[in-house]
Design a protein around this motif. Structure first.
Motif, mmCIF file in Angstrom:
data_model
loop_
_atom_site.group_PDB
_atom_site.id
_atom_site.type_symbol
_atom_site.label_atom_id
_atom_site.label_comp_id
_atom_site.label_asym_id
_atom_site.label_seq_id
_atom_site.Cartn_x
_atom_site.Cartn_y
_atom_site.Cartn_z
ATOM 1 N N ILE A 121 0.915 -1.050 -0.077
ATOM 2 C CA ILE A 121 -0.059 -0.113 0.030
ATOM 3 C C ILE A 121 0.946 1.151 -0.073
ATOM 4 O O ILE A 121 1.693 1.266 0.977
ATOM 5 N N THR A 122 0.597 2.143 -0.987
ATOM 6 C CA THR A 122 1.684 3.322 -1.246
ATOM 7 C C THR A 122 0.823 4.507 -1.020
ATOM 8 O O THR A 122 -0.138 4.704 -1.809
ATOM 9 N N ILE A 123 1.312 5.594 -0.265
ATOM 10 C CA ILE A 123 0.553 6.877 -0.205
ATOM 11 C C ILE A 123 1.755 7.741 -1.118
ATOM 12 O O ILE A 123 3.049 7.693 -0.748
ATOM 13 N N GLY A 124 1.167 8.629 -1.988
ATOM 14 C CA GLY A 124 1.955 9.305 -2.896
ATOM 15 C C GLY A 124 1.529 10.783 -2.440
ATOM 16 O O GLY A 124 0.248 11.021 -2.452
ATOM 17 N N VAL A 125 2.265 11.771 -2.643
ATOM 18 C CA VAL A 125 1.925 13.083 -2.815
ATOM 19 C C VAL A 125 2.775 13.805 -3.513
ATOM 20 O O VAL A 125 4.079 13.657 -3.515
ATOM 21 N N VAL A 126 2.080 14.513 -4.639
ATOM 22 C CA VAL A 126 2.666 15.430 -5.850
ATOM 23 C C VAL A 126 2.252 16.758 -5.777
ATOM 24 O O VAL A 126 1.083 17.047 -5.724
ATOM 25 N N ALA A 127 3.178 17.707 -5.693
ATOM 26 C CA ALA A 127 2.768 19.216 -5.404
ATOM 27 C C ALA A 127 3.090 19.556 -6.925
ATOM 28 O O ALA A 127 3.813 19.595 -7.512
ATOM 29 N N GLY A 128 1.932 20.241 -7.446
ATOM 30 C CA GLY A 128 1.819 21.035 -8.598
ATOM 31 C C GLY A 128 2.166 22.387 -8.631
ATOM 32 O O GLY A 128 2.503 22.969 -7.513
ATOM 33 N N GLY A 129 1.453 23.269 -9.311
ATOM 34 C CA GLY A 129 1.718 24.747 -9.365
ATOM 35 C C GLY A 129 0.823 25.362 -8.156
ATOM 36 O O GLY A 129 1.316 25.882 -7.404
ATOM 37 N N GLU A 130 -0.568 24.949 -8.254
ATOM 38 C CA GLU A 130 -1.222 25.576 -7.055
ATOM 39 C C GLU A 130 -2.213 24.524 -6.291
ATOM 40 O O GLU A 130 -2.893 24.777 -5.396
ATOM 41 N N THR A 131 -1.799 23.344 -6.647
ATOM 42 C CA THR A 131 -2.486 22.291 -5.983
ATOM 43 C C THR A 131 -1.551 21.076 -5.653
ATOM 44 O O THR A 131 -0.337 21.053 -5.996
ATOM 45 N N VAL A 132 -2.228 20.223 -4.718
ATOM 46 C CA VAL A 132 -1.369 19.034 -4.365
ATOM 47 C C VAL A 132 -2.222 17.825 -4.591
ATOM 48 O O VAL A 132 -3.376 17.935 -4.180
ATOM 49 N N THR A 133 -1.815 16.837 -5.055
ATOM 50 C CA THR A 133 -2.561 15.310 -5.242
ATOM 51 C C THR A 133 -1.818 14.281 -4.314
ATOM 52 O O THR A 133 -0.624 14.119 -4.244
ATOM 53 N N ILE A 134 -2.896 13.893 -3.398
ATOM 54 C CA ILE A 134 -2.453 12.759 -2.640
ATOM 55 C C ILE A 134 -3.305 11.659 -3.266
ATOM 56 O O ILE A 134 -4.269 11.364 -3.662
ATOM 57 N N SER A 135 -2.411 10.329 -3.110
ATOM 58 C CA SER A 135 -2.889 9.176 -3.664
ATOM 59 C C SER A 135 -2.658 8.056 -2.815
ATOM 60 O O SER A 135 -1.622 8.126 -1.894
ATOM 61 N N VAL A 136 -3.643 7.241 -2.655
ATOM 62 C CA VAL A 136 -3.306 5.914 -1.924
ATOM 63 C C VAL A 136 -3.816 4.742 -2.966
ATOM 64 O O VAL A 136 -4.626 4.720 -3.384
ATOM 65 N N GLY A 137 -2.547 3.869 -3.034
ATOM 66 C CA GLY A 137 -2.722 2.953 -4.189
ATOM 67 C C GLY A 137 -2.358 1.695 -3.256
ATOM 68 O O GLY A 137 -1.593 1.495 -2.504
ATOM 69 N N ASP A 138 -3.114 0.397 -3.923
ATOM 70 C CA ASP A 138 -2.656 -0.915 -3.386
ATOM 71 C C ASP A 138 -2.547 -1.660 -4.545
ATOM 72 O O ASP A 138 -2.823 -1.459 -5.754
ATOM 73 N N THR A 139 -2.095 -2.987 -4.443
ATOM 74 C CA THR A 139 -1.842 -4.273 -5.235
ATOM 75 C C THR A 139 -3.032 -5.314 -4.846
ATOM 76 O O THR A 139 -2.600 -6.360 -4.670
ATOM 77 N N GLY A 140 -4.345 -4.727 -4.485
ATOM 78 C CA GLY A 140 -5.344 -5.407 -4.125
ATOM 79 C C GLY A 140 -6.023 -6.213 -5.552
ATOM 80 O O GLY A 140 -5.816 -6.139 -6.754
ATOM 81 N N ILE A 141 -7.317 -6.584 -5.006
ATOM 82 C CA ILE A 141 -8.163 -7.042 -6.081
ATOM 83 C C ILE A 141 -8.809 -6.523 -7.122
ATOM 84 O O ILE A 141 -9.448 -6.782 -8.066
ATOM 85 N N GLY A 142 -8.843 -4.966 -6.790
ATOM 86 C CA GLY A 142 -9.348 -4.095 -7.768
ATOM 87 C C GLY A 142 -10.963 -3.805 -7.410
ATOM 88 O O GLY A 142 -11.709 -4.522 -6.763
ATOM 89 N N ILE A 143 -11.503 -2.991 -8.170
ATOM 90 C CA ILE A 143 -13.073 -2.666 -8.016
ATOM 91 C C ILE A 143 -13.720 -3.164 -9.090
ATOM 92 O O ILE A 143 -13.512 -2.548 -10.309
ATOM 93 N N PRO A 144 -14.734 -4.073 -9.319
ATOM 94 C CA PRO A 144 -15.417 -4.400 -10.752
ATOM 95 C C PRO A 144 -16.148 -3.170 -11.077
ATOM 96 O O PRO A 144 -16.656 -2.268 -10.381
#
Length: 358
Positions: free
Chosen positions: A272-295
């Motif tokens: 499970i990986t949390i990512g933080v990417v800062a752009g010009g005026e915004t910041v994007t937070i991601s929470v990703g996993d290697t799970g079973i996915g969503i149908p």
């Protein structure tokens, strides 16, 4: 006391808050009360506002200058928090500013400053304990609900063959085991739902925080349970510091719930990986996993209340039902947006985009 003291000055001298007035465009402090002069030793009346700015924490300089200018250009009063360094000690201050623009050639800035150091540190301690509680609750629900689910499933399977067993006492014991397992799972479900819904039950209070620092604190609690859940956790960030104005308790709670949700649907050995990417005026937070996915059939309704995507976890963890709906509500409160990418059998990543602070 000056003979021509204004009502503001008379009241300020009786206040524990630091009060001051600045004349623009000269940017000179033309009045400061006793509380102000006692706190900021050496900054007397007649001093430039730059002398005050020089004490500001380096990470907050751009932010305070931008906020000062924004309020100066606005017809309304405003407030913001910042840090100053005095005698090698960091203080957290809240400043309220109002601009009197009635003078023909000059403007008058009226300001109040409160020392919020103790309150902020107290809030940080509470958030630290909240992170520990939330991470522990997620790990325990993952670790406890699984065995209970297996016990319930096996006892129900044996009960389905009761006609083949001529032992009333054994059947009664199996029935008791099944009911106890169901009760245990229900208790876990109720506890998680209660903790999550409490996060939106109080008024939202925003403050400027270093998002990387706060997410790291939460992730450290999960990392302590890696061996227990057999899933690894990591943080990927483009910068060491990313400042945002958020209700820390509520926003970190939704990060926690996304991590908790990933934990439910990620098999042993996954990540499970949390990512933080800062752009010009915004910041994007991601929470990703290697799970079973969503149908695919669940995608359109994922953020609705009691949506059909509320599934039992891989180890029997219960579905809260309101989870994604509450997460979206809190993101909306922060004027942000949320979306996801998923592939069945590969994993899921949720993204949250909010405005970045200076």
């Amino acid at each position: 006391m000056k003979a021509n003291s204004t009502i503001f000055e008379l009241l300020s001298e009786r206040s524990s808050r630091m009060c001051f007035m600045v004349q623009v465009p000269d940017e000179k402090i033309i009045y400061s009360n006793s509380a102000f002069m006692n706190f900021f030793e050496g900054i007397d009346e007649g001093a430039s506002i730059e002398k005050l700015f020089a004490l500001v924490h380096p990470e907050d300089v751009e932010y305070i200058r931008s906020s000062y200018q924004t309020i100066q250009d606005s017809p309304e009063a405003g407030c913001f928090e910042f840090r100053v360094i005095l005698s090698q000690k960091t203080y957290f201050l809240r400043i309220d500013l109002a601009f009197d623009k009635t003078l023909p050639d000059k403007k008058l800035v009226i300001g109040y400053i409160e020392d919020r150091t103790i309150e902020n540190k107290h809030g940080d301690y509470l958030q630290e304990f909240a992170n520990k509680k939330n991470a522990t609750l997620s790990i325990l629900s993952h670790d406890l609900a699984g065995p209970l689910g297996v016990i319930q499933m096996m006892s129900d399977m044996l009960l389905s063959r009761r006609s083949e067993v001529d032992d009333a006492k054994m059947i009664k014991m199996l029935d008791l085991i099944s009911k106890s397992a169901k009760k245990g799972i229900s208790m876990i479900q109720d506890m998680i739902r209660k903790e999550f819904l409490e996060s939106i039950g109080v008024e939202m209070v925003k403050r400027r925080v270093n998002l990387i620092e706060k997410i790291n604190q939460l992730l450290e609690e999960y990392k302590q349970g890696e061996l227990m859940v057999n899933v690894s956790f990591s943080l990927e960030a483009s910068l060491d510091e990313v400042f945002v104005e958020i209700d820390e308790s509520k926003f970190i709670q939704i990060i926690n719930n996304l991590v908790s949700n990933s934990l439910k649907f990620t098999p042993d050995g996954g990540t499970i990986t949390i990512g933080v990417v800062a752009g010009g005026e915004t910041v994007t937070i991601s929470v990703g996993d290697t799970g079973i996915g969503i149908p695919k059939q669940f995608h359109a309704q994922l953020f609705e209340k009691f949506n059909p995507a509320g599934r039992t976890g891989l180890k029997g963890e219960p579905s809260v039902g309101l989870g994604m709906s509450v997460i979206k509500t809190i993101v909306d409160w922060h004027s942000g947006k949320i979306w996801f990418e998923t592939e069945v059998g590969i994993g899921t990543t949720f993204f949250i985009e909010i405005k970045k602070s200076k």
